[in-house]
Design a protein around this motif. Structure first.
Motif, PDB file in Angstrom:
ATOM      1  N   SER A   1      43.663  23.238  68.629  1.00 54.76           N
ATOM      2  CA  SER A   1      43.586  22.145  67.653  1.00 54.76           C
ATOM      3  C   SER A   1      44.634  22.376  66.552  1.00 54.76           C
ATOM      4  O   SER A   1      45.167  23.472  66.399  1.00 54.76           O
ATOM      5  N   ILE A   2      44.881  21.310  65.790  1.00 56.96           N
ATOM      6  CA  ILE A   2      45.768  21.456  64.626  1.00 56.96           C
ATOM      7  C   ILE A   2      45.012  22.237  63.560  1.00 56.96           C
ATOM      8  O   ILE A   2      43.908  21.862  63.191  1.00 56.96           O
ATOM      9  N   PHE A   3      45.602  23.315  63.069  1.00 56.10           N
ATOM     10  CA  PHE A   3      44.973  24.053  61.957  1.00 56.10           C
ATOM     11  C   PHE A   3      45.490  23.449  60.653  1.00 56.10           C
ATOM     12  O   PHE A   3      46.665  23.604  60.308  1.00 56.10           O
ATOM     13  N   ASP A   4      44.589  22.768  59.983  1.00 57.49           N
ATOM     14  CA  ASP A   4      44.951  21.993  58.792  1.00 57.49           C
ATOM     15  C   ASP A   4      44.286  22.677  57.598  1.00 57.49           C
ATOM     16  O   ASP A   4      43.064  22.772  57.527  1.00 57.49           O
ATOM     17  N   VAL A   5      45.093  23.193  56.680  1.00 59.32           N
ATOM     18  CA  VAL A   5      44.563  24.161  55.715  1.00 59.32           C
ATOM     19  C   VAL A   5      44.762  23.753  54.260  1.00 59.32           C
ATOM     20  O   VAL A   5      45.861  23.349  53.864  1.00 59.32           O
ATOM     21  N   GLN A   6      43.708  23.897  53.484  1.00 58.70           N
ATOM     22  CA  GLN A   6      43.846  23.793  52.021  1.00 58.70           C
ATOM     23  C   GLN A   6      43.204  25.029  51.395  1.00 58.70           C
ATOM     24  O   GLN A   6      41.987  25.199  51.426  1.00 58.70           O
ATOM     25  N   ILE A   7      44.032  25.905  50.871  1.00 57.99           N
ATOM     26  CA  ILE A   7      43.527  27.125  50.235  1.00 57.99           C
ATOM     27  C   ILE A   7      44.097  27.219  48.825  1.00 57.99           C
ATOM     28  O   ILE A   7      45.307  27.265  48.645  1.00 57.99           O
ATOM     29  N   LYS A   8      43.241  27.230  47.843  1.00 59.00           N
ATOM     30  CA  LYS A   8      43.648  27.322  46.431  1.00 59.00           C
ATOM     31  C   LYS A   8      42.378  27.258  45.604  1.00 59.00           C
ATOM     32  O   LYS A   8      41.304  26.992  46.129  1.00 59.00           O
TER      33      LYS A   8
ATOM     34  N   VAL B   1      49.270  22.625  59.329  1.00 56.67           N
ATOM     35  CA  VAL B   1      49.429  21.601  58.291  1.00 56.67           C
ATOM     36  C   VAL B   1      49.029  22.169  56.932  1.00 56.67           C
ATOM     37  O   VAL B   1      47.930  22.688  56.768  1.00 56.67           O
ATOM     38  N   SER B   2      49.946  22.058  55.986  1.00 54.76           N
ATOM     39  CA  SER B   2      49.729  22.581  54.639  1.00 54.76           C
ATOM     40  C   SER B   2      49.358  21.431  53.709  1.00 54.76           C
ATOM     41  O   SER B   2      50.126  20.483  53.541  1.00 54.76           O
ATOM     42  N   GLU B   3      48.167  21.502  53.138  1.00 49.56           N
ATOM     43  CA  GLU B   3      47.673  20.410  52.281  1.00 49.56           C
ATOM     44  C   GLU B   3      48.079  20.676  50.826  1.00 49.56           C
ATOM     45  O   GLU B   3      47.585  21.615  50.193  1.00 49.56           O
ATOM     46  N   GLN B   4      48.980  19.846  50.306  1.00 51.59           N
ATOM     47  CA  GLN B   4      49.442  19.992  48.914  1.00 51.59           C
ATOM     48  C   GLN B   4      49.273  18.634  48.238  1.00 51.59           C
ATOM     49  O   GLN B   4      50.239  17.913  48.005  1.00 51.59           O
TER      50      GLN B   4
END
Ligand code: BZD
Length: 806
Positions: free
Chosen positions: A538-545, A639-642
């Motif tokens: 799967s697409i690893f879609d990440v938001q870490i902060k 995918v980097s969630e910004q």
């Protein structure tokens, strides 16, 4: 290999093990092996460390209330150039280096981006052979450990020292100094001059603990000096004649001990709110006073003329937390060195420079004058005088424009404005990304910019590529080495030459394979931690902060909810499977942020247990996000969630780490996302959302109604209603709180305003991923253009344009 001789090393290792633990290697556990290794290494680097401390042309002191170092072993071995050798030697001794790496504590002496930036900067200063040292506090308890209990965040104290010492530190008791709190100040005349005598103060001892900061393969070692607070030792008594000396009773003595201990006990867990607490003010002054006294002591050893200190010393204050550097430097120059006001003031401005990290009003530090007066009477007198003289100057220039003068004054409405103090008392003020600096100049600090435009400059943040690429993604580093050689490790701009492989299908496939292996690793960690299986394809879609309303984890969650509905409505929907991964700590007192954590966890629970969407959609919230976890997550991200509300994120730095590891960014044009866009253009990232000028216009003139959007848009209504209609279980209170923020309080962060646009952008991500070859090409272009985001570039700019500028 100059540092390590195999035979010698093995012998030293065994001897040290015997010395420390009276046992053999075979009997030792990982902690003992680690301790032994670090002790051996510390002996080996001691000479280089000493030599690096010798008199330098100019020294930079970076003051920061937090440093988020991460684990040090691997990074130090890498920088010493012995990582592979030590791995092999240990293997021959039947020791697995990885076990030792994992046995090390991750000192969480920071909240987030600001503290991590400070750590990256230390790494870069050492690697560029810049004599640049950190000053901070040796908190006994770092940022709390986050536990998730029924989806709620619960905070557990981070007892990282466990009553022992930290393996990398060396205590320097003979370099301790005294910081004075409370008491009164008398101005007495001496030789025709007024002299300040501080009496009845409470003395607190600042004991330095030094951590080596090792440069990359350049035999250069700087120091991070962290201060621990304590009651003064007996040998300080002769110099404490004027201090309060009424600790006669046992009770008083205990109270005093508590007073001193408390200062370096715990890191404040707020990343965006001015705590306003007296203990925080004590911490700030403790750091500043101990640090500047230390600088003076060292300077005076080799130099006679204190009036020329600006030639040899730069003091950088990272955000306003160390802004008492301004009056403290004035105090020492005047009260101890007997310089006059004007000379002291010119020196102070020439020595100090300041970085701003936020435009959020609630984060701007303001200290009540009564509090400062009582805790730091001499410092208050100096601040008052700075203010008086400054207002006089403004009056001359702007007449009676009281509005303007009011916003620029250091003291107004019974408060000391620490940003104003920092600007006035320094020669350089910088923001941390282009847009942020522009907003400082044109909006938040407009009056200061118009008054002294030459002070303002931008320094776009960066990241230590050694930690965030070479160490955390060894497979990718190896591929890069094979393709373009190793020189990019010292000059990351060379990564650009990877672009010639953008149509080379073999290279692109190799890149995909590496990502796949990193995803497999992360999947294992997730399964272990969260007891859930992940679809590795799967697409690893990440938001870490950090969790914050402006960072809009909520918008991400609402989009997941939207996808879930779409899938339920149309089980054959043509979509790539996705795994949404979150990691975030909320400040303990930040109720809204905690509500969002609960929402994400309940959403995860519902979706992950719904067999209808089993292979398509997964949601994972990883507990206790921090540096060590980030090192595992980032290399595995697609995918980097910004997605912050435009204008609110000063820079962001995870955006750079993801880019360097080949993730594709979905972003608003905020913070350093703009610089990322400048590098790779629309074709290689996915942008959406309001532009800065639109957000600024809404804030100034209004005109936004979230309730209207809600009533008129089916998709928005569907997900917002789900917050309060029982569709997601167990969020009765939290759902209502979030609903109210969106509808009743008109959605301060434009979550609903950007929502449709975000859905479209996410669709675009999906479509792009379907063409794997094209996706890999985008990933390669991202990596190739990420070189500019090495903190080496940032530090060179600080050095050339601020610290060494003549
Ligand atoms: O600083 C962050 C900003 O929010 C980011 O945009 C930026 O990239 C980084 C580095 O410049 N700010 C913080 O992390 N701030 C804090 O952690 C903090 C800590 C203590 C008190 C107030 C804020």
């Amino acid at each position: 290999m100059t540092l390590i001789n195999k035979k010698e090393f093995k012998l030293e290792f065994r001897n040290q093990m015997d010395f420390l633990y009276k046992q053999t290697i075979e009997e030792a556990n990982s902690e003992q092996l680690l301790n032994t290794l670090v002790t051996v290494l510390k002996c080996k680097i001691d000479n280089i460390w000493k030599e690096s401390r010798l008199d330098k042309e100019k020294e930079v002191y970076y003051f920061c209330i937090e440093f988020l170092l991460g684990r040090q072993l691997e990074s130090n071995l890498l920088n010493l150039g012995v990582l592979e050798d030590i791995k092999l030697i240990l293997k021959e001794m039947d020791i697995n280096l990885e076990d030792l790496v994992n046995a090390e504590v991750d000192p969480a002496l920071g909240n987030g981006g600001l503290g991590r930036l400070a750590a990256c900067f230390l790494d870069s200063m050492a690697s560029l052979s810049i004599s640049g040292h950190g000053y901070g506090i040796r908190y006994e308890y770092g940022l709390f450990e986050q536990k998730l209990v029924n989806g709620h965040q619960v905070e557990v104290p981070d007892n990282w020292l466990k009553e022992e010492s930290y393996i990398w530190e060396t205590v320097r008791p003979n370099k301790a100094s005294i910081v004075k709190f409370g008491g009164q100040v008398d101005l007495v005349e001496k030789n025709g001059k007024l002299k300040a005598i501080h009496k009845n103060y409470i003395p607190v001892m600042a004991v330095p603990y030094d951590i080596p900061i090792i440069g990359y393969k350049n035999e250069y070692i700087n120091t991070l000096r962290l201060f621990k607070s304590d009651v003064p030792r007996k040998d300080f008594e002769p110099i404490l004649k004027e201090s309060k000396n009424s600790y006669g009773s046992y009770h008083d003595a205990l109270q005093y001990r508590y007073y001193a201990d408390e200062i370096s006990q715990v890191l404040y867990p707020n990343d965006s709110n001015d705590a306003g607490k007296i203990l925080r003010l004590k911490q700030e002054y403790f750091l500043v006073s101990a640090g500047i006294q230390d600088i003076f002591r060292k300077y005076k050893k080799n130099n006679r003329d204190i009036g020329k200190i600006y030639e040899k010393i730069s003091i950088h204050i990272n955000d306003t937390h160390p802004s008492l550097c301004v009056p403290e430097l004035m105090r020492l120059l005047m009260d101890e060195e007997e310089l006059g006001w004007d000379e002291a003031w010119e020196i102070t401005k020439r020595v100090i420079s300041y970085t701003n990290h936020t435009i959020m009003a609630e984060a701007m530090e303001r200290w009540n004058i009564q509090m400062i007066k009582e805790l730091l009477p001499r410092i208050y007198m100096i601040i008052e005088e700075i203010n008086k003289r400054y207002i006089r100057k403004l009056n001359n220039k702007y007449g009676n424009d009281f509005d303007k003068i009011g916003t620029m004054a250091v003291i107004s409405a019974d408060n000391v404005n620490m940003a104003n103090l920092s600007i006035i008392g320094s020669h350089s003020v910088n923001g941390v990304a282009k847009l942020h600096t522009e907003i400082l100049k044109k909006e938040v600090l407009k009056n200061f910019y118009e008054d002294e435009p030459f002070k303002f400059n931008n320094k776009t943040n960066g990241i230590a590529h050694r930690r965030w690429l070479m160490l955390s993604n060894p497979r990718l580093s190896k591929l890069i080495n094979e393709l373009i050689g190793e020189s990019w490790q010292k000059d990351t701009l060379e990564l650009k030459s990877l672009e010639k492989y953008q149509d080379d299908s073999r290279v692109l496939q190799e890149l995909e394979l590496i990502k796949q292996e990193n995803k497999r690793n992360l999947s294992k960690i997730i399964t272990q931690k969260n007891e859930i299986n992940i679809n590795e394809n799967s697409i690893f879609d990440v938001q870490i902060k950090r969790l914050h309303a402006y960072k809009r984890q909520l918008m991400n969650a609402l989009h997941i909810l939207h996808m879930y509905h779409e899938l339920l409505d149309n089980p054959n929907l043509n979509m790539e499977p996705r795994t949404f991964i979150f990691g975030a700590k909320a400040a303990p007192g930040y109720y809204f942020a905690k509500c969002v954590i609960k929402l994400i966890n309940e959403l995860a629970q519902k979706i992950n247990n719904d067999v209808r969407v089993k292979d398509k959609l997964r949601v994972v919230f990883l507990e206790n996000y921090g540096v060590s976890l980030a090192e595992k997550i980032i290399p595995a991200t697609n995918v980097s969630e910004q997605i912050s509300t435009t204008t609110k994120e000063a820079s962001g730095t995870s955006n750079m780490k993801f880019m360097m590891n080949g993730a594709i960014t979905i972003a608003t044009l905020d913070g350093a996302n703009i610089e990322i866009h400048d590098q790779i253009g629309d074709e290689n990232m996915v942008l959406f959302g309001l532009k800065a000028n639109q957000v600024l216009e809404y804030s100034k003139f209004g005109g936004y109604s979230s309730a209207d959007l809600y009533s008129n848009n089916f998709y928005i209504k569907r997900v917002v209603d789900d917050l309060v209609n029982g569709f997601i279980p167990n969020i009765l209170e939290e759902g209502r709180e979030i609903y109210n923020s969106l509808i009743t309080y008109n959605d301060e962060f434009f979550v609903l305003r950007d929502f449709e646009n975000y859905i479209e952008a996410q669709k675009k991500i999906n479509d792009l991923y379907m063409d794997k070859n094209h996706w890999n090409k985008m990933a390669l272009i991202n990596i190739a253009n990420s070189g500019i985001f090495s903190s080496d570039r940032t530090i060179k700019e600080y050095a050339n344009e601020i610290w060494y500028k003549r």
